[in-house]
Design an enzyme around this catalytic site. Structure first.
Site, short mmCIF file in Angstrom:
data_model
loop_
_atom_site.label_atom_id
_atom_site.label_comp_id
_atom_site.label_asym_id
_atom_site.label_seq_id
_atom_site.Cartn_x
_atom_site.Cartn_y
_atom_site.Cartn_z
CG ASP A 92 -2.15 0.81 1.09
OD1 ASP A 92 -2.11 1.81 0.35
OD2 ASP A 92 -3.18 0.45 1.70
CG HIS A 113 -8.62 0.55 -5.30
ND1 HIS A 113 -9.65 1.33 -4.81
CD2 HIS A 113 -7.49 0.99 -4.68
CE1 HIS A 113 -9.15 2.20 -3.94
NE2 HIS A 113 -7.85 2.00 -3.85
C1 HEM Z 1 -9.39 0.24 2.95
C2 HEM Z 1 -9.47 0.94 1.85
C3 HEM Z 1 -8.45 0.92 0.74
C4 HEM Z 1 -7.54 -0.02 0.42
C5 HEM Z 1 -7.29 -1.35 1.10
C6 HEM Z 1 -6.79 0.48 -0.69
C7 HEM Z 1 -5.75 -0.21 -1.30
C8 HEM Z 1 -5.02 0.28 -2.36
C9 HEM Z 1 -3.97 -0.44 -3.02
C10 HEM Z 1 -3.50 -1.84 -2.64
C11 HEM Z 1 -3.49 0.35 -3.99
C12 HEM Z 1 -2.35 -0.01 -4.95
C13 HEM Z 1 -1.01 0.31 -4.39
C14 HEM Z 1 -0.80 1.77 -4.15
O1 HEM Z 1 -0.68 2.55 -5.11
O2 HEM Z 1 -0.83 2.18 -3.00
C15 HEM Z 1 -4.20 1.58 -3.93
C16 HEM Z 1 -3.96 2.67 -4.74
C17 HEM Z 1 -4.64 3.86 -4.63
N1 HEM Z 1 -5.73 4.14 -3.85
FE1 HEM Z 1 -6.55 2.90 -2.52
N2 HEM Z 1 -7.26 1.71 -1.03
C18 HEM Z 1 -8.29 2.01 -0.18
C19 HEM Z 1 -9.05 3.16 -0.19
C20 HEM Z 1 -8.83 4.25 -1.00
C21 HEM Z 1 -9.58 5.46 -0.96
C22 HEM Z 1 -10.77 5.73 -0.05
C23 HEM Z 1 -9.02 6.29 -1.87
C24 HEM Z 1 -9.39 7.71 -2.23
C25 HEM Z 1 -10.62 8.14 -2.27
C26 HEM Z 1 -7.93 5.59 -2.48
C27 HEM Z 1 -7.11 6.12 -3.45
C28 HEM Z 1 -6.06 5.44 -4.03
C29 HEM Z 1 -5.16 6.05 -4.98
C30 HEM Z 1 -5.18 7.49 -5.44
C31 HEM Z 1 -4.27 5.06 -5.36
C32 HEM Z 1 -3.11 5.20 -6.34
C33 HEM Z 1 -3.52 4.94 -7.74
C34 HEM Z 1 -2.35 5.16 -8.66
O3 HEM Z 1 -1.56 4.26 -8.84
O4 HEM Z 1 -2.22 6.28 -9.14
N3 HEM Z 1 -7.84 4.35 -1.94
N4 HEM Z 1 -5.16 1.51 -2.93
#
Ligand code: HEM
Ligand code: HEM
Lengths: 441, 441
Positions: A253, A349
């Site tokens: 993450d 996601h």
């Molecule tokens: C428990 C809730 C969530 C989990 C487990 C989760 C998990 C992840 C994972 C595994 C990734 C891919 C690795 C990384 O780039 O960090 C990711 C990317 C991302 N997440 Fe989440 N996420 C969650 C909630 C959210 C929320 C609420 C938002 C915003 C409203 C969000 C925004 C993003 C963004 C902006 C990326 C990067 C995308 C990119 O590569 O540009 N996430 N998230």
């Protein structure tokens, strides 16, 4: 016990970094140097001392050398352009605590509280006792005695409700407008919002708790706790991976985060207010969106790993995009598989949340995992204390969450249980306290 | 991902210590040796790398060398004379979880569960994925991927109610007789007792949570969670003090513990059952008394430090007895002050609980602190997950708690909220599972 006595014997303050952020990439953390030879010998002994525990004390670490390791000795700087705890490396333990002003407390009392809080935060972040000292009236609880700073950071913010209560409605930033209601919200009002907010992070749980108690004590009579949450991340050194943590779904993450070396990092994350504008006091500050997001782990863990990977668009083991490469390779959102369908699925996601698909909207995610045991429904009360930082939530969190909420593949495994937004002003200059430019202008 | 891939590249298994305990003082922990030169260089760089954070990634640790430190690399041994987690050094994070067998599950199902649990515990303690591997059906959650063993220990126990439910009433040890009711008890039955118990400890919170989920998964269909608690201690290296931890009252905790080097340590802590007796299966085992003890911190923190010190009989800063010396100096219970009164007050906690005043009754205290946020009454829901180990609770915990309950100076600041006692059998020999001698004899 005096403050100096509390310094560990073989630490000397080295390369203190007075500026939290400045131009580009600084994280505002300095590692106190252990004394040359002794330090090096200690460290080698620590790592190479195999076969530990052959003799000594029960339930203790008999062989640990009498020196702080990096974990204890690392110190984040209180003063700086930005508050600590935003670009500071993730810490192993975190507390979030929101306060409401008590009836009768207004701007004057709030200013005095922020002054006290800032003084305490500065002392504790340097590994010293809270104001009042270790004994005497108003004494320190002693919980952090003989621990180093352990990367402690304390970050303060103001919620929307703060401004009217302190007669500062004219300073209320539009960025604190209420968030839209998202379809999947299941928010608990008692654990949402708040006039004031503090984020505490440290690599030692007792150091973090010590800071929490010290802030609560200073608040007495002025503000009472509205809600409080505990979180954690990996202990530094527990993994060899240098860059990102894992969450409780097992995913790496943080990969897609903007990097301080990015040209537009400061502009995305920090407020660059124009002088003379009503929000000038937010210069160097940032907005924190805080969401307590329960993970429906019993459902999630039933999915085969390949399915879990399609939900995110990245590989679980190493975080590489499904389009190939390593964790740091850019996602190729257009790449198609042999069946002609995109290898990073349309509802993945990481696709739906990417700046590329959101008109450049970006935020710095800096979460803690949480786990509060078993919930009433028998499921784990665990998930992510999602905290993201941006210059404007309406160009960071909001558009992205709108899209995720409309149906990314991860949403069915999540439940947003609490929500808050805080205006986190810039760091205090030497002699200043956090929020002074709001409260005394 | 195969199990071997999960090994960090520069670890080699060194000096594995197959025996958890044996004769005297072993703690059953081995520190995996990092490869000679590379390891040493890495360690030195880690500690001496001052001025950290000048460049790199937001919310990450850019400069951490790509090697596990001692924290990640330390491995406790699953097999041995005693189970791990009794004389193992205190870990930074702990989970306690009690299970009840589901209707229809008896001795056979319990045996199968203990066999599965033992297999999982052994794999995880070695830093490998849970049985089933990282993917495929029954896959590992991945939460501990790329972390080292991080001193993980998993310890299993049987509660009083287990024996009748599994047709083993004739094996029920007298040591599991219900505890007497103490006057200050405010016990919550739903968080007390339990057929089965697991104690998890690790220096990384994600490694600990990973183990908890793995045990829960194996239990599905056989046992359901009755209660579950989270705790913590100092992160190793956060303090330079080598021997004891502090609790949330700020006191050094653990000083008076029996030491593995004491001649009678084994006899006090472990069961030395005579062959052929009904409790032969407890040979090498120990009894754990678990008490969730809330600290009334708002009251406690109001006391001046000198008063707090008289409550315990030891100095807060360094743990030395009020009769003088350093932490390791023996208490002089007879020493009187200029006023003729004992310098360690008559109702001091450390006096009333000392073996000297309890006919030699002693126990090995190995607690975790807990902090579950703010309780409904607004006070911190925080205190001690008091866990003590002894060959017989009726010659360890019970007589001492009887005396404390009758009125030591500490009791007014405590509330015992939950209670349980577990028979923790000896460690599994190679090829055996924990409890096999009970379940298959
Ligand atoms: C428990 C809730 C969530 C989990 C487990 C989760 C998990 C992840 C994972 C595994 C990734 C891919 C690795 C990384 O780039 O960090 C990711 C990317 C991302 N997440 Fe989440 N996420 C969650 C909630 C959210 C929320 C609420 C938002 C915003 C409203 C969000 C925004 C993003 C963004 C902006 C990326 C990067 C995308 C990119 O590569 O540009 N996430 N998230
Ligand atoms: C939250 C509750 C408790 C706190 C904060 C606490 C704190 C302490 C402290 C600070 C000491 C002195 C340092 C040391 O020897 O570790 C101590 C000693 C001790 N405590 Fe407690 N204690 C608690 C509950 C109990 C209970 C329930 C028992 C057993 C029924 C107990 C038994 C002992 C014993 C045997 C000693 C060692 C006395 C000696 O020096 O021989 N404590 N405790």
């Amino acid at each position: 016990m005096s403050k100096t006595e509390k310094q560990a014997p073989d630490r000397t303050a080295a390369t203190a970094r007075p500026d939290n952020g400045g131009g580009t990439a600084a994280t505002g953390v300095s590692r106190r140097r252990l004394l040359g030879t002794a330090g090096a010998a200690g460290a080698t002994g620590l790592v190479l001392g195999a076969g530990g525990g052959a003799a000594g004390y029960a339930a203790t670490r008999p062989e640990e050398p009498a020196a702080l390791t990096t974990i204890g000795a690392t110190e984040a700087m209180f003063h700086g352009k930005h508050q600590p705890g935003i670009t500071t490396p993730l810490q192993a333990r975190g507390h979030l605590v929101a306060f409401d002003l008590v009836a009768g407390a207004g701007r004057k009392e709030a200013a005095a509280l922020l002054r006290r809080w800032s003084a305490v935060a500065k002392e504790l972040m340097a590994g010293r006792a809270a104001a009042g000292g270790a004994d005497g009236p108003g004494h320190d609880t002693g919980i952090a005695l003989d621990a180093g700073p352990s990367s402690l950071t304390v970050t303060f913010g103001f919620g929307r409700t703060f401004f009217a209560r302190t007669g500062l409605a004219d300073r209320l930033p539009a960025a604190l407008d209420p968030l839209p209601v998202f379809s999947a919200d299941a928010l608990d009002a008692r654990r949402s919002g708040g006039d004031l907010w503090a984020q505490i992070g440290a690599d030692d749980a007792l150091v973090a708790f010590h800071a929490l108690r010290a802030l609560q004590k200073e608040a007495a009579g002025t503000a009472r706790v509205r809600w409080q949450m505990n979180g954690f991340n990996r202990t530094p050194g527990a993994t060899a991976r240098p860059m990102t943590t894992r969450n409780l779904m097992g995913q790496i993450d943080g990969t897609g985060n903007p990097k301080p070396t990015d040209e537009d990092f400061d502009r995305r994350v920090f407020v660059l207010a124009s002088p003379g504008k009503p929000q000038e006091w937010m210069e160097g500050g940032s907005y924190a969106v805080v969401r307590r997001i329960r993970m429906l782990l019993d459902d999630w863990e039933k999915l085969p790993v390949e399915h879990q990977e399609r939900v995110i668009g990245r590989r679980k083991a190493d975080g590489a995009p499904l389009s190939g490469g390593t964790e740091t390779t850019e996602m190729d959102l257009d790449k198609a598989g042999p069946d002609g369908r995109p290898v990073i699925p349309g509802n993945a996601h990481a696709r739906i949340s990417s700046p590329e698909k959101n008109g450049g909207a970006a935020m710095l995610r800096r979460p803690f995992s949480y786990h509060d045991g078993i919930a009433e429904d028998g499921a784990p009360d665990a998930g992510l204390l999602f905290i993201c930082w941006q210059a404007d939530p309406f160009r960071g969190f909001v558009p992205v969450q709108r899209k995720l909420d409309r149906g990314d593949a991860l949403s069915p495994f999540l439940r947003h249980e609490a929500s808050a937004v805080f205006a986190v002003p810039g760091g205090a200059a030497a002699g200043e306290y956090v929020g002074q430019r709001l409260l005394e202008s």
